[in-house]
Design a protein around this motif. Structure first.
Motif, PDB file in Angstrom:
ATOM      1  N   THR A  47       0.842  -0.948  -0.019  1.00 12.68           N
ATOM      2  CA  THR A  47      -0.029   0.020  -0.065  1.00 12.68           C
ATOM      3  C   THR A  47       0.706   1.247   0.061  1.00 12.68           C
ATOM      4  OG1 THR A  47      -1.605  -1.004   1.344  1.00 12.68           O
ATOM      5  CG2 THR A  47      -1.751   1.005   1.162  1.00 12.68           C
TER       6      THR A  47
ATOM      7  N   ARG B 207     -15.298 -11.322 -10.289  1.00 14.94           N
ATOM      8  CA  ARG B 207     -14.605 -11.775 -11.262  1.00 14.94           C
ATOM      9  C   ARG B 207     -14.588 -13.486 -11.561  1.00 14.94           C
ATOM     10  NH1 ARG B 207      -9.643  -7.212 -11.693  1.00 14.94           N
ATOM     11  NH2 ARG B 207     -11.197  -5.430 -11.995  1.00 14.94           N
TER      12      ARG B 207
ATOM     13  N   ARG C  22      -5.678 -13.380   3.012  1.00 14.02           N
ATOM     14  CA  ARG C  22      -7.067 -13.259   3.367  1.00 14.02           C
ATOM     15  C   ARG C  22      -7.650 -14.108   4.072  1.00 14.02           C
ATOM     16  NH1 ARG C  22      -7.580 -10.483  -2.771  1.00 14.02           N
ATOM     17  NH2 ARG C  22      -6.903  -8.192  -1.985  1.00 14.02           N
TER      18      ARG C  22
ATOM     19  N   GLU D 231      -6.113  -6.008   3.688  1.00  9.84           N
ATOM     20  CA  GLU D 231      -5.664  -7.105   2.737  1.00  9.84           C
ATOM     21  C   GLU D 231      -6.897  -7.076   1.697  1.00  9.84           C
ATOM     22  OE1 GLU D 231      -3.742 -10.371   3.690  1.00  9.84           O
ATOM     23  OE2 GLU D 231      -2.830  -9.588   5.907  1.00  9.84           O
ATOM     24  N   GLY D 232      -7.167  -5.956   1.514  1.00  8.46           N
ATOM     25  CA  GLY D 232      -8.651  -5.859   0.660  1.00  8.46           C
ATOM     26  C   GLY D 232      -9.671  -5.572   1.096  1.00  8.46           C
TER      27      GLY D 232
ATOM     28  N   LEU E  52      -0.454 -10.426  -5.160  1.00  8.95           N
ATOM     29  CA  LEU E  52      -2.065 -10.677  -5.285  1.00  8.95           C
ATOM     30  C   LEU E  52      -1.927 -12.229  -4.824  1.00  8.95           C
ATOM     31  CD1 LEU E  52      -3.839  -9.161  -8.594  1.00  8.95           C
ATOM     32  CD2 LEU E  52      -3.742  -8.298  -6.069  1.00  8.95           C
TER      33      LEU E  52
ATOM     34  N   HIS F  65       2.255  -4.987 -15.091  1.00 13.37           N
ATOM     35  CA  HIS F  65       3.582  -5.764 -15.860  1.00 13.37           C
ATOM     36  C   HIS F  65       4.676  -5.044 -15.557  1.00 13.37           C
ATOM     37  CE1 HIS F  65       0.831  -8.831 -17.368  1.00 13.37           C
ATOM     38  NE2 HIS F  65       0.073  -8.019 -17.510  1.00 13.37           N
TER      39      HIS F  65
ATOM     40  N   LEU G  27      -1.637 -12.283  -1.179  1.00 13.53           N
ATOM     41  CA  LEU G  27      -2.827 -11.737  -0.642  1.00 13.53           C
ATOM     42  C   LEU G  27      -3.957 -12.885  -0.507  1.00 13.53           C
ATOM     43  CD1 LEU G  27      -3.046  -7.886  -1.729  1.00 13.53           C
ATOM     44  CD2 LEU G  27      -3.122  -8.533   0.601  1.00 13.53           C
ATOM     45  N   ASP G  28      -4.182 -13.699  -1.547  1.00 15.67           N
ATOM     46  CA  ASP G  28      -4.940 -14.624  -1.582  1.00 15.67           C
ATOM     47  C   ASP G  28      -4.782 -15.569  -0.200  1.00 15.67           C
ATOM     48  OD1 ASP G  28      -6.103 -14.005  -3.807  1.00 15.67           O
ATOM     49  OD2 ASP G  28      -5.083 -15.553  -5.083  1.00 15.67           O
TER      50      ASP G  28
ATOM     51  N   PHE H  73       3.359  -7.679  -9.030  1.00 17.51           N
ATOM     52  CA  PHE H  73       1.946  -7.496  -8.745  1.00 17.51           C
ATOM     53  C   PHE H  73       1.232  -8.658  -8.624  1.00 17.51           C
ATOM     54  CE2 PHE H  73      -2.266  -6.571 -10.368  1.00 17.51           C
ATOM     55  CZ  PHE H  73      -2.642  -5.598  -9.739  1.00 17.51           C
ATOM     56  N   LYS H  74       1.628  -9.618  -9.753  1.00 17.27           N
ATOM     57  CA  LYS H  74       0.789 -10.882  -9.382  1.00 17.27           C
ATOM     58  C   LYS H  74       1.282 -11.712  -8.019  1.00 17.27           C
ATOM     59  CE  LYS H  74       0.053 -11.724 -14.144  1.00 17.27           C
ATOM     60  NZ  LYS H  74       0.194 -12.982 -15.262  1.00 17.27           N
TER      61      LYS H  74
ATOM     62  N   GLY I 133      -3.999   1.670  -2.909  1.00 16.67           N
ATOM     63  CA  GLY I 133      -4.587   1.141  -1.834  1.00 16.67           C
ATOM     64  C   GLY I 133      -5.456  -0.249  -2.726  1.00 16.67           C
ATOM     65  N   SER I 134      -6.777   0.199  -2.895  1.00 19.15           N
ATOM     66  CA  SER I 134      -7.535  -0.886  -3.501  1.00 19.15           C
ATOM     67  C   SER I 134      -6.903  -1.124  -4.882  1.00 19.15           C
ATOM     68  CB  SER I 134      -8.894  -0.510  -3.567  1.00 19.15           C
ATOM     69  OG  SER I 134      -9.506  -0.581  -2.354  1.00 19.15           O
TER      70      SER I 134
HETATM   71  N1  COS Z   1      -3.218 -14.336  -8.502  1.00 19.82           N
HETATM   72  C1  COS Z   1      -2.467 -14.228  -9.292  1.00 19.82           C
HETATM   73  N2  COS Z   1      -2.643 -13.402 -10.305  1.00 19.82           N
HETATM   74  C2  COS Z   1      -3.784 -12.589 -10.211  1.00 19.82           C
HETATM   75  C3  COS Z   1      -4.598 -12.693  -9.097  1.00 19.82           C
HETATM   76  C4  COS Z   1      -4.513 -13.745  -8.161  1.00 19.82           C
HETATM   77  N3  COS Z   1      -5.352 -13.696  -7.205  1.00 19.82           N
HETATM   78  N4  COS Z   1      -5.626 -11.724  -9.443  1.00 19.82           N
HETATM   79  C5  COS Z   1      -5.041 -11.101 -10.692  1.00 19.82           C
HETATM   80  N5  COS Z   1      -4.124 -11.573 -11.121  1.00 19.82           N
HETATM   81  C6  COS Z   1      -3.232 -11.312 -12.216  1.00 19.82           C
HETATM   82  C7  COS Z   1      -4.362 -11.319 -13.605  1.00 19.82           C
HETATM   83  O1  COS Z   1      -4.535 -12.432 -14.130  1.00 19.82           O
HETATM   84  C8  COS Z   1      -3.675 -10.282 -14.428  1.00 19.82           C
HETATM   85  O2  COS Z   1      -2.681 -11.002 -15.157  1.00 19.82           O
HETATM   86  P1  COS Z   1      -2.511 -10.513 -16.765  1.00 19.82           P
HETATM   87  O3  COS Z   1      -2.264  -8.970 -16.887  1.00 19.82           O
HETATM   88  O4  COS Z   1      -1.551 -11.406 -17.246  1.00 19.82           O
HETATM   89  O5  COS Z   1      -3.785 -10.859 -17.364  1.00 19.82           O
HETATM   90  C9  COS Z   1      -3.060  -9.475 -13.480  1.00 19.82           C
HETATM   91  O6  COS Z   1      -2.713 -10.141 -12.348  1.00 19.82           O
HETATM   92  C10 COS Z   1      -4.020  -8.101 -13.405  1.00 19.82           C
HETATM   93  O7  COS Z   1      -5.098  -8.354 -12.753  1.00 19.82           O
HETATM   94  P2  COS Z   1      -6.192  -7.545 -12.954  1.00 19.82           P
HETATM   95  O8  COS Z   1      -6.311  -6.894 -14.246  1.00 19.82           O
HETATM   96  O9  COS Z   1      -7.546  -8.101 -12.303  1.00 19.82           O
HETATM   97  O10 COS Z   1      -5.997  -6.267 -11.904  1.00 19.82           O
HETATM   98  P3  COS Z   1      -6.589  -5.044 -11.071  1.00 19.82           P
HETATM   99  O11 COS Z   1      -5.760  -3.764 -11.178  1.00 19.82           O
HETATM  100  O12 COS Z   1      -7.903  -4.687 -12.111  1.00 19.82           O
HETATM  101  O13 COS Z   1      -6.776  -5.257 -10.059  1.00 19.82           O
HETATM  102  C11 COS Z   1      -7.697  -6.082  -7.875  1.00 19.82           C
HETATM  103  C12 COS Z   1      -7.451  -6.511  -9.298  1.00 19.82           C
HETATM  104  C13 COS Z   1      -8.721  -4.895  -7.740  1.00 19.82           C
HETATM  105  C14 COS Z   1      -8.495  -7.326  -7.374  1.00 19.82           C
HETATM  106  C15 COS Z   1      -6.471  -6.036  -7.051  1.00 19.82           C
HETATM  107  O14 COS Z   1      -5.790  -4.909  -7.427  1.00 19.82           O
HETATM  108  C16 COS Z   1      -6.692  -6.064  -5.518  1.00 19.82           C
HETATM  109  O15 COS Z   1      -6.665  -7.071  -4.971  1.00 19.82           O
HETATM  110  N6  COS Z   1      -6.651  -4.860  -4.908  1.00 19.82           N
HETATM  111  C17 COS Z   1      -6.732  -4.735  -3.268  1.00 19.82           C
HETATM  112  C18 COS Z   1      -5.299  -4.934  -2.877  1.00 19.82           C
HETATM  113  C19 COS Z   1      -5.204  -5.081  -1.424  1.00 19.82           C
HETATM  114  O16 COS Z   1      -5.764  -6.017  -0.963  1.00 19.82           O
HETATM  115  N7  COS Z   1      -4.577  -4.089  -0.800  1.00 19.82           N
HETATM  116  C20 COS Z   1      -4.680  -4.086   0.573  1.00 19.82           C
HETATM  117  C21 COS Z   1      -3.279  -3.728   1.088  1.00 19.82           C
HETATM  118  S1  COS Z   1      -2.433  -5.045   1.249  1.00 19.82           S
HETATM  119  S2  COS Z   1      -2.498  -5.399   3.178  1.00 19.82           S
END
Ligand code: COS
Length: 379
Positions: free
Chosen positions: A126, A375, A243, A363-364, A236, A179, A239-240, A232-233, A131-132
């Motif tokens: 963050t 999604r 969460r 964490e989201g 995420l 990316h 974070l899975d 970024f991936k 943030g989100s």
């Molecule tokens: N695991 C692995 N890869 C993932 C994924 C996951 N759970 N979720 C998305 N991706 C990948 C997508 O497949 C995509 O890959 P490609 O570009 O190669 O196709 C890439 O990541 C980007 O995904 P997407 O286009 O869905 O990204 P967005 O910018 O639309 O964001 C959200 C998606 C909103 C779901 C994400 O930004 C999120 O979770 N935000 C909240 C963050 C958070 O929890 N913050 C809290 C602070 S941390 S304590």
């Protein structure tokens, strides 16, 4: 379909429950009031191998798995959610990314001390403007003479003050969006790395949350985590897992609210009888118990899927969403059952509500969990 925990999971659950109820619950209100980081508890948790639970024996872990770890998060959070978030942030999103994406050398260097509880880890995603929208990262990392030079700020970082290592994201290829973001391992003692005074928060007051400033921080080239452009991936994915532990924290708080409300309802007399004999109170308790049980099932199932190596993005978001909303509702109902006393610091339920609220944000947010679930449904 087998819903039973293994013998070793039951043993871990009981051991952590005993520890939490005997050593942590009695001081939780003081920790909250004083806003004091529970250093001595962290040391005892390390001695009990709690930091080692989710990691394999090759990297200082016990190899018990994520479900065992989630049971521990729940029990600790039932006693003190501030300690619960300190523990969860360290294991799942602090150490987790190195465990998931690190090289053998990185894992030996960082995961081993983190699993042994000799070092705390933090997760720096963050930022003031990200943030989100986690892809909105402004922090940059530029390669210079075999070193990465990192500049930027990270905010709301759990454990920032106490962590020996922080995993952060930074832009390495500007203009490439998500990316162009990479992940890095940043040692806390790096020159140019500083931590602000902790935030004054509504709840989780004994946990540490602060801002990190990186001003020309230089780290070796091989502190890049995983492949360039995949940060970024990776985050995420981390974070899975994180969460699920926020779900477990929520179940712990919700259970504590239910326990307190039930005990109180069985002691408090009005209109000549215990209030637990009134249907209005019974129905509240029945709804609370049902929601806690369903939240627990969702959290355990998500952890089980992760342990099996099966996809769990959707289940983790659902578990976090439902459990965190359950924690808030259950704490609110507990306060209602306590009446005026519930609104005072004499009883713990007001702390449960303040602590629970963060579960719907960290964490989201709940809105982000709904977006992730939608999604996953193919919307
Ligand atoms: N695991 C692995 N890869 C993932 C994924 C996951 N759970 N979720 C998305 N991706 C990948 C997508 O497949 C995509 O890959 P490609 O570009 O190669 O196709 C890439 O990541 C980007 O995904 P997407 O286009 O869905 O990204 P967005 O910018 O639309 O964001 C959200 C998606 C909103 C779901 C994400 O930004 C999120 O979770 N935000 C909240 C963050 C958070 O929890 N913050 C809290 C602070 S941390 S304590």
């Amino acid at each position: 379909m087998d819903f039973s925990l293994s013998d070793s999971e039951i043993m871990i659950q009981q051991m952590v429950r005993d520890f939490s109820q005997n050593e942590l619950a009695p001081i939780a209100a003081d920790l909250d009031r004083e806003g004091r980081f529970p250093q001595e508890i962290i040391e005892k948790m390390a001695a009990l191998d709690l930091f080692a639970l989710p990691f394999s024996e090759d990297y200082g872990g016990t190899g018990d798995g994520y479900l065992a770890y989630v049971l521990a998060v729940e029990e600790i959070s039932r006693a003190c959610a501030s300690t619960g978030i300190t523990y969860a942030a360290h294991c799942s999103i602090g150490t987790g990314p190195i465990y998931l994406f690190g090289t053998e050398e990185q894992k030996q260097k960082w995961v081993v001390p983190c699993a042994e509880g000799k070092m705390l880890a933090a997760f720096g995603l963050t930022e003031p403007d990200a943030g989100s929208d986690a892809g909105g990262t402004k922090t940059t990392a530029v390669l210079d003479n075999g070193q990465w030079v990192i500049n930027g700020n990270k905010c709301f970082i759990t454990n920032a003050t106490y962590a020996g290592v922080v995993i952060i994201t930074a832009v390495t290829e500007p203009g490439k969006g998500a990316h162009g973001i990479s992940a890095f391992i940043v040692p806390r003692d790096s020159e140019g790395f500083s931590v602000s005074a902790p935030y004054e928060k509504l709840g989780l007051k004994a946990s540490d949350t602060a801002e990190i400033v990186m001003d020309n921080v230089r780290i070796p080239e091989n502190y890049l985590l995983g492949n360039r452009g995949e940060g970024f991936k990776q985050f995420l994915q981390a974070l899975d897992g994180g969460r699920i532990s926020i779900g477990a924290l929520s179940v712990g708080i919700a259970q504590a609210s239910l326990d307190a409300a039930l005990d109180y309802a069985k002691e408090r007399r009005q209109f000549g009888q215990l209030i637990s004999k009134f249907q209005a109170i019974q129905f509240k308790l029945a709804d609370m118990a049902t929601a806690v049980e369903l939240a627990r099932l969702a959290v355990y199932r998500a952890a089980w899927l992760k342990d099996q190596g099966l996809p769990f993005t959707r289940e983790s978001a659902m578990a976090k969403l439902f459990a965190s909303e359950t924690a808030v509702k259950t704490a609110l109902e507990a306060i209602q059952i306590f009446g005026g006393y519930g609104y005072t610091r004499e009883y713990p339920v007001e702390r449960y509500l303040r602590d629970a609220k963060l579960m719907e944000i960290g964490e989201g947010t709940s809105e982000i969990q709904r977006l992730v679930i939608a999604r996953q449904l193919g919307c």
